[in-house]
Design a protein around this motif. Structure first.
Motif, mmCIF file in Angstrom:
data_model
loop_
_atom_site.group_PDB
_atom_site.id
_atom_site.type_symbol
_atom_site.label_atom_id
_atom_site.label_comp_id
_atom_site.label_asym_id
_atom_site.label_seq_id
_atom_site.Cartn_x
_atom_site.Cartn_y
_atom_site.Cartn_z
ATOM 1 N N ALA A 150 0.829 -1.218 0.000
ATOM 2 C CA ALA A 150 0.000 0.000 0.000
ATOM 3 C C ALA A 150 0.861 1.265 0.000
ATOM 4 O O ALA A 150 0.340 2.379 0.109
ATOM 5 C CB ALA A 150 -0.937 0.002 1.208
ATOM 6 N N ASP A 181 0.995 -2.667 7.095
ATOM 7 C CA ASP A 181 0.691 -1.419 6.391
ATOM 8 C C ASP A 181 -0.383 -0.585 7.089
ATOM 9 O O ASP A 181 -1.420 -1.107 7.491
ATOM 10 C CB ASP A 181 0.203 -1.706 4.963
ATOM 11 C CG ASP A 181 1.325 -2.237 4.072
ATOM 12 O OD1 ASP A 181 1.422 -1.793 2.921
ATOM 13 O OD2 ASP A 181 2.088 -3.097 4.543
ATOM 14 N N GLY A 182 -0.116 0.722 7.162
ATOM 15 C CA GLY A 182 -1.083 1.652 7.734
ATOM 16 C C GLY A 182 -0.452 3.016 7.860
ATOM 17 O O GLY A 182 0.610 3.285 7.291
ATOM 18 N N ILE A 190 -6.701 7.045 2.383
ATOM 19 C CA ILE A 190 -7.199 5.729 2.825
ATOM 20 C C ILE A 190 -7.683 4.905 1.642
ATOM 21 O O ILE A 190 -7.333 3.731 1.487
ATOM 22 C CB ILE A 190 -8.320 5.915 3.870
ATOM 23 C CG1 ILE A 190 -7.772 6.521 5.156
ATOM 24 C CG2 ILE A 190 -9.022 4.579 4.157
ATOM 25 C CD1 ILE A 190 -8.824 6.906 6.193
ATOM 26 N N ARG A 214 -4.856 3.726 -0.721
ATOM 27 C CA ARG A 214 -4.115 2.591 -0.166
ATOM 28 C C ARG A 214 -4.878 1.289 -0.380
ATOM 29 O O ARG A 214 -4.273 0.249 -0.669
ATOM 30 C CB ARG A 214 -3.816 2.816 1.323
ATOM 31 C CG ARG A 214 -2.841 3.966 1.599
ATOM 32 C CD ARG A 214 -2.570 4.119 3.092
ATOM 33 N NE ARG A 214 -1.743 3.042 3.612
ATOM 34 C CZ ARG A 214 -0.401 3.085 3.672
ATOM 35 N NH1 ARG A 214 0.250 4.147 3.223
ATOM 36 N NH2 ARG A 214 0.293 2.072 4.166
ATOM 37 N N GLN A 215 -6.212 1.331 -0.267
ATOM 38 C CA GLN A 215 -7.008 0.117 -0.514
ATOM 39 C C GLN A 215 -6.882 -0.312 -1.978
ATOM 40 O O GLN A 215 -6.784 -1.498 -2.280
ATOM 41 C CB GLN A 215 -8.468 0.379 -0.148
ATOM 42 C CG GLN A 215 -8.726 0.541 1.343
ATOM 43 C CD GLN A 215 -8.358 -0.690 2.158
ATOM 44 O OE1 GLN A 215 -8.763 -1.807 1.822
ATOM 45 N NE2 GLN A 215 -7.560 -0.510 3.195
ATOM 46 N N ASP A 272 -4.330 -0.930 7.165
ATOM 47 C CA ASP A 272 -5.036 -1.115 5.892
ATOM 48 C C ASP A 272 -5.928 -2.350 5.879
ATOM 49 O O ASP A 272 -6.905 -2.391 5.133
ATOM 50 C CB ASP A 272 -4.032 -1.122 4.735
ATOM 51 C CG ASP A 272 -3.363 0.245 4.592
ATOM 52 O OD1 ASP A 272 -2.116 0.309 4.628
ATOM 53 O OD2 ASP A 272 -4.100 1.255 4.501
#
Ligand code: LRH
Ligand code: MN
Length: 388
Positions: free
Chosen positions: A107, A142-143, A152, A155-156, A191
């Motif tokens: 991500a 991941d985050g 957000i 990243r998805q 994520d």
């Protein structure tokens, strides 16, 4: 009381996979306590895992973690495991321990970093081809740590793209198991933070993708057996990472902190007739024995799962269903509590004797002298650890 022969048959068929990393040195950010006799090589981890199967009879595979268990020839490692009486099980990818992954792996905003992470995931499928493993387990650290740090949704999209590419690479009998975790090491967004996000990705990918429930990856107070029931109903429960916790992702021995929760989880599994290997759920331990001796702790953990399973299986399902249908709340709750409050240790001791095993696996392990032998033999070399 259900037919005990059927209960014993189900218990004999139970399969609990041990994690190679539980045999290495582990700890917290404060300290990793070294223990004598810890394995130095993947082969020594496999040998220790084989001890758990030798004394319990229900732990015939060991999960590996790449690169913690990196070898030149994975086919050879699988043959080594077979000689020791077990198999190489789930292959765990690791895209959380490289400086490049500071802002994420698949991500990450940087396409070059995403490519690097994707290449590792694809390499893990190559390894599965060599070891004969069915499952690729994916957990992403991941985050983000601060609001606004990254998009957000973007990243998805990146995560979905990588998962899709790996999914396309899977062989017909291989699966992708996507593990979720509420937080840590990311502290604002993760994520894949919950079962819903994992399930959405799995549904988008296809039937060879399923959700992993790690019992330590939920907010305090989460009703995990409800999540289990929902995923079973959707046919997307791929596996468990069993452990227990008092606070966060403590990775303590399964059943140690909350045996009643473990029982309630196994109740949902047995009630859905999803315990046997044919149901395709991977029952794995994912634990760290930071202060306790590791092999006996793994043996005890397997026994804790067996005890919760036996209690779930001896539940008088008929009495329970009758009470539920008639709205008899107290009788329904009593049917479950009677099972939970039943001492199943004599049943399990008898089962082990039927299997040609010592009724007390931990005592039998200590009598074997294996623990003392590895302390004497494993001098020098680099003890295995999380290598972070
Ligand atoms: C992440 C996790 C994951 C493994 C790791 C060892 O917290 O549960 O399953 O990769 O622990
Ligand atoms: Mn886990």
């Amino acid at each position: 009381m259900p037919d005990l022969t059927a209960v014993k048959t189900a218990l004999k068929a139970q399969r609990i996979e041990t994690p190679s990393w539980a045999f290495g040195n582990t700890g917290t950010r404060f300290k990793v306590f070294a223990q004598p006799g810890v394995p130095r090589t993947p082969q020594e981890k496999v040998a220790d895992a084989a001890q758990v199967h030798k004394f319990t009879g229900v732990a015939p595979s060991v999960a590996v973690h790449i690169p913690w268990d990196k070898v030149d020839d994975y086919g050879e490692l699988a043959a080594f495991a077979a000689d020791a009486g077990i198999a190489i099980g789930t292959v765990n990818a690791n895209v959380f321990q490289d400086d490049d992954y500071k802002l994420g792996s698949v991500a990450n905003p940087d396409p070059a970093v995403r490519r690097k992470a994707l290449d590792h995931l694809l390499e893990c499928v190559d390894i599965m081809d060599a070891t004969g493993s069915r499952d690729l387990k994916l957990w992403f650290a991941d985050g983000t740590n601060y609001p606004g740090q990254d998009d957000i949704r973007a990243r998805q999209d990146r995560l979905a793209e990588a998962l899709h590419t790996v999914y396309q690479r899977l062989g017909p009998d291989q699966r992708m198991l996507l593990e979720y975790k509420l937080f840590e090491p990311s502290f604002y967004t993760t994520d894949v933070p919950d079962w819903g996000t994992s399930l959405l990705h799995c549904l988008a990918l296809g039937p060879q993708a399923a959700v992993v429930v790690d019992t330590g990856h939920h907010a305090p107070g989460t009703n995990i057996e409800f999540i289990v029931a929902i995923l079973l109903r959707a046919g997307r429960l791929g596996g468990f990472d069993f452990n227990s916790r008092f606070y966060a992702d403590d990775d303590l021995m399964v059943g140690a902190a909350d045996p009643f929760q473990l029982f309630r989880i196994l109740r949902e599994v047995t009630a859905a007739s999803a315990l046997g290997p044919e149901a395709g759920i991977a029952f794995m331990l994912d634990q760290c024995h930071n202060i306790e001796p590791k092999i006996p702790a793994q043996i005890r953990s397997v026994m804790n799962v067996q005890e919760a399973t036996a209690k779930a299986l001896i539940t008088d399902a008929e009495a329970l269903a009758t009470a539920q249908r008639s709205g008899d709340v107290l009788r329904a709750n009593a049917a479950l509590m009677d099972a939970y409050n039943t001492d199943v240790r004599p049943l399990l001791a008898g089962l082990r004797e039927d299997m040609g095993l010592d009724p007390d696996p931990v005592a039998a392990y200590h009598r074997s002298g294996y623990g003392e032998k590895i302390i004497a033999d494993r001098i020098g070399g680099t003890p295995a650890g999380w290598g972070s």
